[in-house]
Scaffold this motif. Structure first.
Motif, PDB file in Angstrom:
ATOM      1  N   VAL A  30       0.858  -1.182   0.000  1.00 44.19           N
ATOM      2  CA  VAL A  30       0.000   0.000   0.000  1.00 44.19           C
ATOM      3  C   VAL A  30       0.897   1.236   0.000  1.00 44.19           C
ATOM      4  CG1 VAL A  30      -1.927   1.180   1.103  1.00 44.19           C
ATOM      5  CG2 VAL A  30      -1.643  -1.298   1.411  1.00 44.19           C
ATOM      6  N   GLU A  31       0.634   2.155  -0.931  1.00 40.15           N
ATOM      7  CA  GLU A  31       1.451   3.360  -1.048  1.00 40.15           C
ATOM      8  C   GLU A  31       0.572   4.606  -1.130  1.00 40.15           C
ATOM      9  OE1 GLU A  31       4.653   3.223  -3.944  1.00 40.15           O
ATOM     10  OE2 GLU A  31       4.442   1.036  -4.077  1.00 40.15           O
ATOM     11  N   TRP A  32       1.197   5.756  -0.824  1.00 43.54           N
ATOM     12  CA  TRP A  32       0.525   7.052  -0.898  1.00 43.54           C
ATOM     13  C   TRP A  32       1.425   8.048  -1.611  1.00 43.54           C
ATOM     14  CZ3 TRP A  32       0.295   3.711   3.122  1.00 43.54           C
ATOM     15  CH2 TRP A  32      -0.972   3.368   3.606  1.00 43.54           C
ATOM     16  N   GLN A  33       0.815   8.994  -2.309  1.00 40.94           N
ATOM     17  CA  GLN A  33       1.550  10.060  -2.978  1.00 40.94           C
ATOM     18  C   GLN A  33       1.427  11.340  -2.156  1.00 40.94           C
ATOM     19  OE1 GLN A  33       1.535  10.461  -7.386  1.00 40.94           O
ATOM     20  NE2 GLN A  33       0.520  12.415  -7.012  1.00 40.94           N
ATOM     21  N   HIS A  34       2.544  12.043  -1.980  1.00 39.13           N
ATOM     22  CA  HIS A  34       2.559  13.279  -1.207  1.00 39.13           C
ATOM     23  C   HIS A  34       3.188  14.393  -2.029  1.00 39.13           C
ATOM     24  CE1 HIS A  34       1.498  10.781   2.203  1.00 39.13           C
ATOM     25  NE2 HIS A  34       2.564  10.043   1.991  1.00 39.13           N
ATOM     26  N   GLY A  35       2.472  15.484  -2.214  1.00 38.51           N
ATOM     27  CA  GLY A  35       2.975  16.604  -2.996  1.00 38.51           C
ATOM     28  C   GLY A  35       4.057  17.378  -2.256  1.00 38.51           C
ATOM     29  N   ILE A  36       4.851  18.123  -3.013  1.00 42.19           N
ATOM     30  CA  ILE A  36       5.927  18.918  -2.438  1.00 42.19           C
ATOM     31  C   ILE A  36       5.385  19.924  -1.417  1.00 42.19           C
ATOM     32  CG2 ILE A  36       7.687  20.658  -2.927  1.00 42.19           C
ATOM     33  CD1 ILE A  36       8.607  18.045  -3.883  1.00 42.19           C
ATOM     34  N   GLY A  37       4.316  20.616  -1.773  1.00 42.62           N
ATOM     35  CA  GLY A  37       3.741  21.598  -0.860  1.00 42.62           C
ATOM     36  C   GLY A  37       3.283  20.972   0.436  1.00 42.62           C
ATOM     37  N   GLU A  38       2.736  19.776   0.356  1.00 41.86           N
ATOM     38  CA  GLU A  38       2.270  19.058   1.544  1.00 41.86           C
ATOM     39  C   GLU A  38       3.432  18.755   2.483  1.00 41.86           C
ATOM     40  OE1 GLU A  38      -0.150  14.861   2.471  1.00 41.86           O
ATOM     41  OE2 GLU A  38       0.521  15.352   0.444  1.00 41.86           O
ATOM     42  N   VAL A  39       4.547  18.297   1.934  1.00 45.07           N
ATOM     43  CA  VAL A  39       5.711  17.946   2.749  1.00 45.07           C
ATOM     44  C   VAL A  39       6.305  19.186   3.409  1.00 45.07           C
ATOM     45  CG1 VAL A  39       8.038  16.975   2.701  1.00 45.07           C
ATOM     46  CG2 VAL A  39       6.220  15.907   1.358  1.00 45.07           C
ATOM     47  N   VAL A  40       6.535  20.238   2.613  1.00 43.04           N
ATOM     48  CA  VAL A  40       7.132  21.466   3.141  1.00 43.04           C
ATOM     49  C   VAL A  40       6.225  22.097   4.204  1.00 43.04           C
ATOM     50  CG1 VAL A  40       7.791  23.836   2.540  1.00 43.04           C
ATOM     51  CG2 VAL A  40       8.513  21.934   1.098  1.00 43.04           C
ATOM     52  N   SER A  41       4.940  22.156   3.938  1.00 47.00           N
ATOM     53  CA  SER A  41       4.007  22.779   4.881  1.00 47.00           C
ATOM     54  C   SER A  41       3.942  22.009   6.192  1.00 47.00           C
ATOM     55  CB  SER A  41       2.613  22.877   4.258  1.00 47.00           C
ATOM     56  OG  SER A  41       2.623  23.726   3.129  1.00 47.00           O
ATOM     57  N   ALA A  42       4.009  20.675   6.117  1.00 44.42           N
ATOM     58  CA  ALA A  42       3.970  19.865   7.330  1.00 44.42           C
ATOM     59  C   ALA A  42       5.201  20.109   8.194  1.00 44.42           C
ATOM     60  CB  ALA A  42       3.861  18.388   6.963  1.00 44.42           C
ATOM     61  N   LEU A  43       6.365  20.227   7.578  1.00 48.94           N
ATOM     62  CA  LEU A  43       7.587  20.497   8.335  1.00 48.94           C
ATOM     63  C   LEU A  43       7.549  21.896   8.948  1.00 48.94           C
ATOM     64  CD1 LEU A  43      10.167  18.956   5.843  1.00 48.94           C
ATOM     65  CD2 LEU A  43       9.518  18.015   8.065  1.00 48.94           C
ATOM     66  N   ALA A  44       7.112  22.879   8.166  1.00 51.22           N
ATOM     67  CA  ALA A  44       7.044  24.245   8.668  1.00 51.22           C
ATOM     68  C   ALA A  44       6.056  24.366   9.822  1.00 51.22           C
ATOM     69  CB  ALA A  44       6.656  25.200   7.538  1.00 51.22           C
ATOM     70  N   ALA A  45       4.962  23.615   9.752  1.00 45.44           N
ATOM     71  CA  ALA A  45       3.959  23.663  10.817  1.00 45.44           C
ATOM     72  C   ALA A  45       4.501  23.156  12.146  1.00 45.44           C
ATOM     73  CB  ALA A  45       2.731  22.843  10.409  1.00 45.44           C
ATOM     74  N   GLU A  46       5.562  22.349  12.090  1.00 43.46           N
ATOM     75  CA  GLU A  46       6.171  21.824  13.322  1.00 43.46           C
ATOM     76  C   GLU A  46       7.321  22.693  13.814  1.00 43.46           C
ATOM     77  OE1 GLU A  46       4.883  19.466  15.079  1.00 43.46           O
ATOM     78  OE2 GLU A  46       3.305  19.183  13.548  1.00 43.46           O
ATOM     79  N   GLY A  47       7.478  23.886  13.214  1.00 42.26           N
ATOM     80  CA  GLY A  47       8.488  24.819  13.682  1.00 42.26           C
ATOM     81  C   GLY A  47       9.865  24.608  13.102  1.00 42.26           C
ATOM     82  N   LEU A  48       9.991  23.727  12.095  1.00 45.17           N
ATOM     83  CA  LEU A  48      11.278  23.534  11.439  1.00 45.17           C
ATOM     84  C   LEU A  48      11.469  24.603  10.366  1.00 45.17           C
ATOM     85  CD1 LEU A  48      11.346  19.639  11.076  1.00 45.17           C
ATOM     86  CD2 LEU A  48      12.426  21.042  12.837  1.00 45.17           C
ATOM     87  N   ARG A  49      12.665  25.143  10.272  1.00 45.51           N
ATOM     88  CA  ARG A  49      12.999  26.175   9.299  1.00 45.51           C
ATOM     89  C   ARG A  49      13.472  25.513   8.013  1.00 45.51           C
ATOM     90  NH1 ARG A  49      17.187  27.548  11.682  1.00 45.51           N
ATOM     91  NH2 ARG A  49      18.561  26.328  10.338  1.00 45.51           N
ATOM     92  N   ILE A  50      12.850  25.833   6.903  1.00 44.76           N
ATOM     93  CA  ILE A  50      13.248  25.251   5.621  1.00 44.76           C
ATOM     94  C   ILE A  50      14.502  25.977   5.136  1.00 44.76           C
ATOM     95  CG2 ILE A  50      12.547  24.666   3.283  1.00 44.76           C
ATOM     96  CD1 ILE A  50      10.886  23.305   5.515  1.00 44.76           C
ATOM     97  N   ASP A  51      15.640  25.303   5.204  1.00 38.34           N
ATOM     98  CA  ASP A  51      16.895  25.896   4.734  1.00 38.34           C
ATOM     99  C   ASP A  51      16.970  25.887   3.220  1.00 38.34           C
ATOM    100  OD1 ASP A  51      17.788  26.256   7.376  1.00 38.34           O
ATOM    101  OD2 ASP A  51      18.553  24.198   7.459  1.00 38.34           O
ATOM    102  N   PHE A  52      16.498  24.806   2.601  1.00 41.13           N
ATOM    103  CA  PHE A  52      16.402  24.779   1.145  1.00 41.13           C
ATOM    104  C   PHE A  52      15.449  23.681   0.705  1.00 41.13           C
ATOM    105  CE2 PHE A  52      20.381  22.255   1.918  1.00 41.13           C
ATOM    106  CZ  PHE A  52      19.959  21.016   1.448  1.00 41.13           C
TER     107      PHE A  52
END
Length: 272
Positions: free
Chosen positions: A208-230
């Protein structure tokens, strides 16, 4: 995409399939364990450049399989911990560590979502996730929450992944055939695995697999207080995904022809 019925327990189905892949992968030319033991590098050049110096740092590899990339980081000086939900994979990783003399490497059996408890709340300077990992997880927000809990203050997550846009392309590598925004589970029932060209038989065939968009991944990390360096999108991949790709150490679209992103990488830091 397949129309197979969803198994009652997606995690158990995926674990059974990956348990079966372990002996096939360990014996395969694709992974070349003998070459690795002799010193062959399993990490990609761009990963080494983007992560930077790891000497003296603690590094956690989530979804580590049987540990080649984990142990490559150890060879570069990190004190490494690998985590995988497959017990046979962890046993193979532990045996491989012994073969190369990586005495401080540690491997733990756990699925990603249970990692914080499995590691007793320990945090790490670097949390690394390599290629082909996120598609096995249904909930990216929960993944990001777990990652944020595992990164030490002043540390960072490094993620290298196959680009989800490439998953929209047909087999010709040119035509958009699939929906980028498809988020429902895709259930496959196929014998074999990806090593050595031919599909090798495995007993547990449902995944079983799922597809995750780039925006979804970046937004989830940012929501947890992580700073996107690149966020880097790469015009190459590491295998012959489409027949149109040309090989020169990596696989990319021919020069002068339109291309699409085939891989991406993210570094996200936690404030000190």
């Amino acid at each position: 995409m397949t129309k197979n019925p969803m198994p009652a327990d997606w995690l158990a189905a995926n674990r059974a399939n990956w348990d079966g892949r372990v002996p096939v992968h360990v014996a395969s030319d694709f992974y070349d364990v003998a070459g690795f033991v002799a010193g062959k590098e399993s990490l990609r050049d761009f990963e080494l450049a983007e992560v930077g110096e790891v000497g003296g740092k603690s590094l956690l590899h989530l979804q580590c399989h049987f540990g080649q990339d984990t142990l490559s980081w150890a060879r570069h000086g990190a004190t490494v911990t690998g985590l995988d939900f497959s017990r046979p994979a962890v046993e193979a990783a532990t045996a491989l560590a012994e073969r190369i003399g990586a005495d401080t490497a540690r491997f733990v059996v756990s699925d990603v979502y249970g990692a914080v408890d499995a590691l007793d709340g320990r945090t790490f300077d670097v949390v690394y996730t390599g290629l082909g990992a996120l598609c096995w997880l249904p909930d990216i927000a929960r993944w990001a929450r777990t990652v944020a809990a595992l990164v030490a203050p002043g540390g960072f997550l490094y993620l290298a992944e196959f680009h989800p846009f490439a998953d929209t392309l047909a087999e010709d590598g040119r035509t958009v055939e699939y929906d980028y925004f498809h988020r429902e589970a895709t259930v496959w029932d196929e014998a074999g695995t990806y090593t050595d060209g031919e599909l090798s038989p495995t007993a547990a065939t449902v995944t079983v697999e799922w597809q995750h968009g780039i925006g979804e991944v970046v937004s989830a990390l940012a929501a947890e207080g992580l700073r996107i360096d690149f966020l880097h999108e790469h015009d190459f991949t590491v295998f012959a995904r489409f027949p149109v790709l040309k090989h020169d150490r990596v696989f990319r679209y021919p020069e002068g022809q339109p291309g699409v992103p085939l891989m991406y990488s993210i570094r996200a830091g936690k404030p000190a």
